[in-house]
Design an enzyme around this catalytic site. Structure first.
Site, PDB file in Angstrom:
ATOM      1  N   HIS A 138       0.643   4.950   4.719  1.00  0.00           N
ATOM      2  CA  HIS A 138       0.019   5.417   3.484  1.00  0.00           C
ATOM      3  C   HIS A 138       0.403   6.869   3.213  1.00  0.00           C
ATOM      4  CE1 HIS A 138      -3.433   2.276   4.084  1.00  0.00           C
ATOM      5  NE2 HIS A 138      -2.266   1.716   3.818  1.00  0.00           N
ATOM      6  N   SER A 143       0.807  -1.217   0.000  1.00  0.00           N
ATOM      7  CA  SER A 143       0.000   0.000   0.000  1.00  0.00           C
ATOM      8  C   SER A 143       0.843   1.270   0.000  1.00  0.00           C
ATOM      9  CB  SER A 143      -0.937   0.011   1.215  1.00  0.00           C
ATOM     10  OG  SER A 143      -1.778  -1.108   1.207  1.00  0.00           O
TER      11      SER A 143
END
Length: 218
Positions: free
Chosen positions: A185, A127
């Protein structure tokens, strides 16, 4: 040909996840049960465990981004990587695209550790690296429209990326998503944006490179 690295990264993630599954079957689902804190030895060794990574297991800063926590986690990440990776790879070229993926993943790991603290909490998944690719897409094609769930209408790419970054920061601060590395993230987004900004303003080495960038940069 232009999707070569994107396809390679997807293939590596699928192969590594297969090894994770085999490792779990071999070591966690038998009478011997030699899993470490419920995690199979392969995943424990190559996922990012901050306190281990900072005390000698340096490879985890790279290897963690090729592991995943389940089939759904893998499929979603590979779908997003396919959507945006193919475009960004075509724009940047193979070498810079691979650097973008790896460096964004490393940046995601470091910001996660800085803001979440050094712990034994496991971090794994592509991610952070993929968020770096998404940031590159938003930076290079700001007026392209993309859909961000659950917003029912498309947004300009740069607005979507900025909005996602703010959302990830707020969710991380308030701890609204247990088990999700929101600061990771955010780290991927920031790292990807900085790296692509640097490349945009770096003096081209050749006429071909200058023409390529003039074509792709909006």
């Amino acid at each position: 040909e232009e999707m070569r690295i994107t396809a390679f990264l997807i293939g590596v993630c699928i192969i590594v996840f297969t090894v994770q599954v085999i490792s779990e079957i071999m070591f966690c689902q038998n009478s011997g049960n030699i899993c470490i804190e419920g995690i199979d030895p392969f995943t424990y060794t190559f996922s990012l465990i901050p306190i281990n990574a900072l005390h000698g297991a340096w490879w985890q800063f790279i290897t963690y981004m090729f592991l995943h926590g389940g089939i759904g986690h893998l499929m979603f990440n590979m779908f997003v990587l396919f959507l945006f990776g193919s475009v960004v790879e075509h724009a940047l070229g193979k070498k810079r695209f691979l650097l973008l993926y790896i460096i964004s993943g490393i940046g995601a790991a470091f910001l996660h550790i800085v803001l979440s603290g050094v712990s034994y909490t496991i971090m794994l998944g592509a991610s952070g690296a993929i968020f770096g690719i998404l940031a590159a897409y938003g930076f290079m094609f700001p007026r392209n429209k993309i859909i961000v769930f659950p917003i029912p209408f498309p947004l300009p790419a740069w607005i979507a990326v900025v909005g996602i970054a703010i959302l990830e920061f707020l969710i991380g601060v308030y701890g609204l998503e247990s088990g999700v590395a929101n600061f990771g993230h955010l780290g991927g987004i920031l790292t990807g944006a900085v790296l692509v900004y640097y490349w945009k303003h770096k003096k081209p080495k050749s006429i071909w490179e200058r023409r390529r960038y003039e074509f792709f940069w909006e």
